[in-house]
Design a protein around this motif. Structure first.
Motif, PDB file in Angstrom:
ATOM      1  N   ARG A 258     -10.397   4.392  -8.866  1.00 55.12           N
ATOM      2  CA  ARG A 258      -9.175   4.154  -9.640  1.00 55.12           C
ATOM      3  C   ARG A 258      -8.972   2.683  -9.965  1.00 55.12           C
ATOM      4  O   ARG A 258      -7.908   2.116  -9.739  1.00 55.12           O
TER       5      ARG A 258
ATOM      6  N   SER B  26      -8.214   1.276  -0.643  1.00 60.31           N
ATOM      7  CA  SER B  26      -9.490   1.816  -0.197  1.00 60.31           C
ATOM      8  C   SER B  26      -9.643   3.254  -0.641  1.00 60.31           C
ATOM      9  O   SER B  26      -8.694   3.882  -1.120  1.00 60.31           O
ATOM     10  N   GLY B  27     -10.863   3.771  -0.477  1.00 57.48           N
ATOM     11  CA  GLY B  27     -11.117   5.172  -0.757  1.00 57.48           C
ATOM     12  C   GLY B  27     -10.651   6.017   0.407  1.00 57.48           C
ATOM     13  O   GLY B  27     -10.117   5.505   1.399  1.00 57.48           O
ATOM     14  N   SER B  28     -10.859   7.316   0.296  1.00 63.51           N
ATOM     15  CA  SER B  28     -10.300   8.161   1.342  1.00 63.51           C
ATOM     16  C   SER B  28     -11.366   8.769   2.241  1.00 63.51           C
ATOM     17  O   SER B  28     -11.069   9.585   3.094  1.00 63.51           O
TER      18      SER B  28
ATOM     19  N   TYR C  84     -12.598   0.085   7.103  1.00 62.95           N
ATOM     20  CA  TYR C  84     -11.169  -0.203   7.185  1.00 62.95           C
ATOM     21  C   TYR C  84     -10.747  -0.807   8.533  1.00 62.95           C
ATOM     22  O   TYR C  84     -10.068  -1.832   8.583  1.00 62.95           O
TER      23      TYR C  84
ATOM     24  N   GLY D  80       2.310 -10.647   8.288  1.00 60.81           N
ATOM     25  CA  GLY D  80       3.449  -9.945   8.871  1.00 60.81           C
ATOM     26  C   GLY D  80       3.499  -8.482   8.466  1.00 60.81           C
ATOM     27  O   GLY D  80       3.895  -7.620   9.237  1.00 60.81           O
ATOM     28  N   ARG D  81       3.092  -8.203   7.214  1.00 63.90           N
ATOM     29  CA  ARG D  81       3.161  -6.827   6.715  1.00 63.90           C
ATOM     30  C   ARG D  81       1.798  -6.441   6.168  1.00 63.90           C
ATOM     31  O   ARG D  81       1.243  -7.153   5.337  1.00 63.90           O
ATOM     32  N   LEU D  82       1.283  -5.338   6.682  1.00 69.77           N
ATOM     33  CA  LEU D  82      -0.020  -4.832   6.249  1.00 69.77           C
ATOM     34  C   LEU D  82       0.216  -3.611   5.368  1.00 69.77           C
ATOM     35  O   LEU D  82       0.906  -2.675   5.781  1.00 69.77           O
ATOM     36  N   LEU D  83      -0.329  -3.633   4.150  1.00 68.77           N
ATOM     37  CA  LEU D  83      -0.081  -2.529   3.212  1.00 68.77           C
ATOM     38  C   LEU D  83      -1.355  -1.745   2.919  1.00 68.77           C
ATOM     39  O   LEU D  83      -2.448  -2.297   2.951  1.00 68.77           O
ATOM     40  N   ASN D  84      -1.172  -0.487   2.610  1.00 66.74           N
ATOM     41  CA  ASN D  84      -2.264   0.359   2.125  1.00 66.74           C
ATOM     42  C   ASN D  84      -1.939   0.817   0.714  1.00 66.74           C
ATOM     43  O   ASN D  84      -0.839   1.367   0.478  1.00 66.74           O
ATOM     44  N   ASP D  85      -2.875   0.622  -0.201  1.00 67.92           N
ATOM     45  CA  ASP D  85      -2.792   1.231  -1.531  1.00 67.92           C
ATOM     46  C   ASP D  85      -1.476   0.920  -2.240  1.00 67.92           C
ATOM     47  O   ASP D  85      -0.882   1.789  -2.887  1.00 67.92           O
ATOM     48  N   LYS D  86      -1.017  -0.315  -2.109  1.00 65.81           N
ATOM     49  CA  LYS D  86       0.301  -0.671  -2.620  1.00 65.81           C
ATOM     50  C   LYS D  86       0.350  -2.184  -2.828  1.00 65.81           C
ATOM     51  O   LYS D  86      -0.201  -2.932  -2.023  1.00 65.81           O
TER      52      LYS D  86
ATOM     53  N   THR E  26      11.431  -4.133   0.476  1.00 67.39           N
ATOM     54  CA  THR E  26      12.507  -3.182   0.751  1.00 67.39           C
ATOM     55  C   THR E  26      13.345  -3.669   1.941  1.00 67.39           C
ATOM     56  O   THR E  26      12.808  -3.845   3.034  1.00 67.39           O
TER      57      THR E  26
ATOM     58  N   MET F 273      11.380  -3.442   7.953  1.00 67.26           N
ATOM     59  CA  MET F 273      10.695  -4.474   7.169  1.00 67.26           C
ATOM     60  C   MET F 273      10.367  -5.677   8.041  1.00 67.26           C
ATOM     61  O   MET F 273      11.130  -6.034   8.928  1.00 67.26           O
TER      62      MET F 273
END
Lengths: 528, 528
Positions: A275, A421-423, A431, A443-449, A455, A460
């Protein structure tokens, strides 16, 4: 000349060092109808004295009254929203409706109400009782005014006199001495006027909220290191933050800084395969919306796989090159972006698109995409992590997961780190080690975003390891967690029952408030 | 030469800067049978590298294993208690039985077990979930080794390799690089040997505990400011603490210091009237037990009422003058006491009794009582708050409650502040304003009780405002609160369920663990 708010009254500034005007970045011109004073030391010292007195009085003020102030203030901002948005648009070039009325003002109001709820619920005080030893403790105010220095890019949600630092400091029972930002002095003044009226209407000590517009650098350093100051909250550039940090810490003052972050994004091979266009579009928006003037804007994008990475950077390049340059807050902001881009070019990055100020009437910088290979990045990782506070990103092409992780290992502390990442398959194996490396660097670790869009919820973390902030244990957003920064731990040893704060007495005064009693959480009373 | 513990093995020190011996302060002689290395930088850098690797490995180690280590270590200390007490007595002059076997060793073992319980219960992680936004956060390790520098006066309960800082750093999932103190190198070595065996027996990363004896000042500053260090814990003198603070903070490293405190005690008029002898006896013991070498020893006693205060100081004087001088830990300790007494005399205090080193074979200082009037105290409050780390106290005679409170207002940050008062009338009126002033100047506020004897319970605050410590929000004693110092806030935004730490997954893996889910505490699972 516009007045300052000192000890509950709007007063003329006494011998200001100089004056300045608001500036309209869309029209690229000064707004000369009002001039604002640059406060001299005497004035700030008077604020500290009045603030210290307020700090002592606030120790005896019920938290319900503090909550009442925060709610009243929020309601008044809500009712004046149209006018506030209009003023702020003129001073910042950000959109009155799409930015302020639809997003930032509701968030600001929400934060103040969350702060009010947190103050009332008293959960943030973490009441803890050892009944046999008769030792009891809770969090409480610092005993001195908190100095809050807000940034240029959020005239409401992070403003020194209305934002998250302000709300958390007040909710924890501290008075605030707020500095407006020269990017939006009139907006800040309007907020301070509303805040002071709210303060008077509920009957808080008059110096609970004090306000000035600007001061000289050395006077600011003197302010944050004054012995009577309780703590300092700062959001802004790294050079300014580092100078304040040094001054405050040498004086033994807690200082909470949100300074700089490149918010690395890792796009792993399978995600690119599955994607790439969708991710490119999301990143493009995250990098260029509101001219990229967000502290969580992704400034470093690692694309994994040489061919796929190059194709991905082509996609990004096209999106960036088709995007019209937005308005920047100030000329100095534009200069700082140019300097950061220059540093990255000197360190070996090449310009794919943009790379210069926009040829528009308004202040701006062309949406800019830079690129470099992982091999080159790894030679000079520090200059290549320069924050450009604008619509600028550097794409690093990593040949394989080893290079991806090697890049991660060179990163400094950040507010966020994102992994697309892929699934299944390869990515799933890659990963865990990558996330482990990034976990302690952001501080903040995100996936696919994408990382923009903070927020304001209790989970948070708008914080992270140095140099993103000054301390990895604190968040600037989210109640009650953000209040921890502006609290001291107050222990009572063998203190007589009737002299204890109500929250620590045998009878629990707040229905549902959990207290840690002899190792167990309970909302029950202690036997008398 | 004695070996150091580096990356799981006891090794010869490579090119130590110098060597030193243990010292027996009772016999006033060096114990030359063993020599200990003063470590050079290379060695410490190797420890940092090994510690960084261990920090990364520990991110994946279940907390049950960490708890297991702490319990195993505690049990082993318990089983070797006799031998440990004997060694420590020789090195410190403190009593093997009354001090170590009866008090300090049980407390040390208790603390390690409390740390184990806290690690297992995971309550310290403060799991917080915003289910709709799918943002989840918890406290976790710092990602780098914690450097712990212990003091001279507690060879077990505050030792860098067995004390509260050690236990809290480990329980929060961080490896520790511990520095022994030159006052008790062999004791510390024995502890490190036991710790390392416990570490191996449960299978923690081998560099979870590393240990050296001493290093040069500038090398120590380099250590605490290394980019890979997670944080620093220090207990000791103010000059050493201030130098470490500056170095660590300039490098952006969190540092927790317990530096100095005069622990003011206020004896109000009615208390003097009702029970002056009882209070004098309690204060005398609190000042002179174990030669006054406690960080919570009361060094400043404010007696209210001119006549009653003078009579009270006479009572104290008699008690002090009849007390035999105990053993001090070291010659440098004796010198520092003499210097502090000198500073107070220069500032106008007079000696009632003592005021010089003891004429004994052992190192010691005569139990010393100084006196000054409030009027004189208020002229030079800073030098008169000098900490003398020994059996020394300054009595200030306050004519009335106004003077009492004026003295309170001049105080710097302290670990404790105590008020002895009557139970009705004048004192009750005077209590509230005095307590309000003291509340924000001390971590622990006491009523009718001496400050020595720090109960290690969850409600304890062994901390306080600067310069007693570096930050008023943290305690060095009490679980889980003390672990907060060695934790970072880890937020997960949209992270896939199977990649989350178990504590943040929908299913709550720990029975009874309260998680803050959408604003409410619950130990229930989230819907899948």
């Amino acid at each position: 000349m516009q007045k300052i708010l000192l000890d509950g009254s709007w007063r003329d500034a006494v011998s200001p060092s100089s004056t300045f005007h608001s500036f309209d970045p869309r029209e690229n011109k000064s707004l000369t109808e009002r001039s604002f004073p640059v406060s001299a030391w005497d004035e700030l010292e008077q604020m500290i004295q009045a603030g210290s007195q307020a700090a002592e009085e606030l120790l005896d003020v019920p938290s319900a009254l503090i909550a009442d102030f925060l709610d009243t203030y929020a309601a008044q901002i809500e009712s004046e929203a149209q006018q506030l948005a209009k003023i702020a648009q003129e001073e910042t070039g950000l959109e009155a409706t799409s930015r302020f009325l639809e997003k930032e003002l509701p968030r600001t109001i929400f934060q103040l109400r969350e702060a009010a709820k947190s103050a009332s619920s008293a959960r943030w005080t973490e009441p803890t009782i050892a009944s046999q030893a008769n030792i009891r403790s809770m969090r409480g105010p610092l005993g001195g005014p908190v100095v809050v220095l807000g940034p240029n890019n959020f005239p409401f949600a992070y403003n020194g006199v209305s934002g998250g630092d302000f709300a958390s400091a007040i909710a924890a029972g501290n008075p605030v001495i707020a500095k407006g930002h020269p990017s939006h002095p009139y907006t800040s003044q309007r907020l301070a006027i509303i805040a002071q009226k709210a303060c008077d209407s509920v009957g808080l000590p008059r110096a609970t909220v004090q306000f000035f517009y600007e001061t000289k650098r050395e006077t600011g350093l003197k302010l944050v290191s004054h012995p009577q100051v309780g703590a300092v909250g700062f959001t802004g550039s790294r050079p300014a933050g580092m100078a304040l940090k040094k001054a405050a810490e040498e004086a033994g003052k807690p200082i909470y800084l949100e300074m700089s972050s490149v918010n690395p994004v890792f796009v792993l091979s399978e995600a690119l395969k599955a994607r790439s266009s969708e991710i490119a579009e999301a990143l493009h928006l995250s990098c260029t919306s509101e001219s990229g003037q967000f502290c969580t804007k992704p400034g470093l994008i690692v694309a994994e796989g040489t061919e796929a990475g190059l194709a991905f950077s082509d996609e990004l390049e096209e999106l960036f090159s088709k995007t019209a340059p937005g308005v920047l807050l100030s000329q100095s902001g534009q200069d700082a972006i140019a300097a950061a881009v220059g540093t990255m070019l000197e360190a070996g990055a090449t310009v794919l698109t943009g790379g210069r100020p926009s040829p528009t009437k308004h202040i701006g910088y062309l949406p800019t995409l830079l690129r470099i290979s992982a091999t080159e990045f790894l030679k000079r990782p520090t200059p290549l992590q320069s924050e450009a506070f604008g619509p600028v990103a550097l794409v690093v092409i990593a040949a394989n997961p080893d290079e991806t992780r090697a890049i991660a290992r060179t990163l400094q502390g950040n507010l966020t780190a994102s992994i697309f990442s892929g699934s299944s398959g390869e990515n799933e194996k890659a990963y865990a080690p990558l996330a482990r490396t990034l976990r302690v660097k952001a501080g903040r670790l995100l996936n696919d975003k994408v990382p923009t869009g903070v927020t304001p919820c209790p989970a948070m973390n708008h914080g992270g390891p140095y140099p993103a902030t000054g301390h990895p244990g604190f968040t600037a957003v989210g109640f009650p967690a953000s209040m921890l920064r502006f609290s001291a731990l107050h222990c009572y040893d063998n203190v007589r029952e009737d002299r204890l704060p109500p929250i620590l007495r045998n009878r629990n005064p707040i229905s549902g408030l959990l207290r840690l009693v002899d190792g167990e959480y309970t909302d029950q009373d202690l036997p008398a």
